[in-house]
Design a protein around this motif. Structure first.
Motif, PDB file in Angstrom:
ATOM      1  N   GLN A   1      18.667  -1.163  18.004  1.00  0.00           N
ATOM      2  CA  GLN A   1      19.670  -1.002  19.052  1.00  0.00           C
ATOM      3  C   GLN A   1      21.016  -1.611  18.663  1.00  0.00           C
ATOM      4  OE1 GLN A   1      17.798  -2.840  22.371  1.00  0.00           O
ATOM      5  NE2 GLN A   1      16.383  -1.155  22.717  1.00  0.00           N
ATOM      6  N   GLN A   2      21.016  -2.853  18.256  1.00  0.00           N
ATOM      7  CA  GLN A   2      22.269  -3.544  17.960  1.00  0.00           C
ATOM      8  C   GLN A   2      22.599  -3.414  16.478  1.00  0.00           C
ATOM      9  OE1 GLN A   2      20.995  -7.341  19.264  1.00  0.00           O
ATOM     10  NE2 GLN A   2      21.863  -7.089  21.318  1.00  0.00           N
ATOM     11  N   ILE A   3      23.862  -3.142  16.168  1.00  0.00           N
ATOM     12  CA  ILE A   3      24.298  -2.943  14.793  1.00  0.00           C
ATOM     13  C   ILE A   3      25.392  -3.953  14.470  1.00  0.00           C
ATOM     14  CG2 ILE A   3      25.336  -1.323  13.169  1.00  0.00           C
ATOM     15  CD1 ILE A   3      24.144   0.933  14.874  1.00  0.00           C
ATOM     16  N   TYR A   4      25.196  -4.689  13.368  1.00  0.00           N
ATOM     17  CA  TYR A   4      26.166  -5.668  12.890  1.00  0.00           C
ATOM     18  C   TYR A   4      26.638  -5.250  11.498  1.00  0.00           C
ATOM     19  CZ  TYR A   4      24.204  -8.721  16.499  1.00  0.00           C
ATOM     20  OH  TYR A   4      23.781  -9.260  17.684  1.00  0.00           O
ATOM     21  N   PRO A   5      27.944  -5.073  11.279  1.00  0.00           N
ATOM     22  CA  PRO A   5      28.413  -4.736   9.927  1.00  0.00           C
ATOM     23  C   PRO A   5      28.380  -5.963   9.017  1.00  0.00           C
ATOM     24  CG  PRO A   5      30.268  -4.891  11.430  1.00  0.00           C
ATOM     25  CD  PRO A   5      29.017  -5.065  12.262  1.00  0.00           C
ATOM     26  N   LEU A   6      28.036  -5.747   7.752  1.00  0.00           N
ATOM     27  CA  LEU A   6      28.016  -6.816   6.758  1.00  0.00           C
ATOM     28  C   LEU A   6      29.286  -6.738   5.912  1.00  0.00           C
ATOM     29  CD1 LEU A   6      24.386  -6.833   5.391  1.00  0.00           C
ATOM     30  CD2 LEU A   6      25.536  -8.678   6.549  1.00  0.00           C
ATOM     31  N   VAL A   7      29.936  -7.860   5.766  1.00  0.00           N
ATOM     32  CA  VAL A   7      31.119  -7.961   4.927  1.00  0.00           C
ATOM     33  C   VAL A   7      30.772  -8.889   3.773  1.00  0.00           C
ATOM     34  CG1 VAL A   7      33.559  -8.580   4.860  1.00  0.00           C
ATOM     35  CG2 VAL A   7      32.581  -7.635   6.946  1.00  0.00           C
ATOM     36  N   LYS A   8      31.270  -8.550   2.581  1.00  0.00           N
ATOM     37  CA  LYS A   8      30.944  -9.320   1.385  1.00  0.00           C
ATOM     38  C   LYS A   8      31.370 -10.779   1.542  1.00  0.00           C
ATOM     39  CE  LYS A   8      33.523  -8.917  -2.130  1.00  0.00           C
ATOM     40  NZ  LYS A   8      34.306  -8.548  -3.258  1.00  0.00           N
TER      41      LYS A   8
END
Length: 129
Positions: free
Chosen positions: A22-29
């Motif tokens: 359900q929940q989406i978190y973007p990953l940043v380097k």
């Protein structure tokens, strides 16, 4: 807490952490992502849209946090060795006139493409710290 490792192939992917579908978190380097766990246990999946990891169940404990890092199955050293092998085998085949060595120089490319397209569930991995 989830952190993306600084690897060459991971630079080209837009990775996201999906929590319980359900929940989406973007990953940043090199920037950790702190994830609130809505349920206990929580199911985490890392994806870029094409590749997807196997789901990992994380149980919540107030005593300590869980730390994970995202890695690519093809390490940077493997890329360097593969490209050196391509160059050496092709140069040997080109200078000696042996076509078999030139054809053999494509094996690392085929190996990397096999891992990228065929083994897409194992291309990205979640590793606990």
């Amino acid at each position: 807490m989830v952190l993306q490792r600084n690897q060459f192939l991971l630079r080209f992917l837009k990775l996201r952490v999906v929590v319980n579908g359900q929940q989406i978190y973007p990953l940043v380097k090199n920037k950790p992502v702190v994830i609130d766990m809505p349920t206990n246990p929580t199911k985490l999946v890392i994806t870029d849209g094409f590749h997807i990891t196997t789901p990992i169940n994380v149980t919540y404990s107030q005593k300590h946090a869980r730390y994970f890092t995202i890695v690519c199955v093809i390490e940077d050293a493997q890329l360097v060795v593969g490209f050196l092998l391509i160059a050496v085998l092709y140069a040997m085949g080109f200078t000696s006139g042996i076509v078999f060595l030139q054809v053999l120089s494509f094996i690392p490319i085929l190996y990397f493409l096999f891992i990228y397209y065929i083994n897409r569930k194992e291309f990205i991995r979640i590793c606990p710290l």
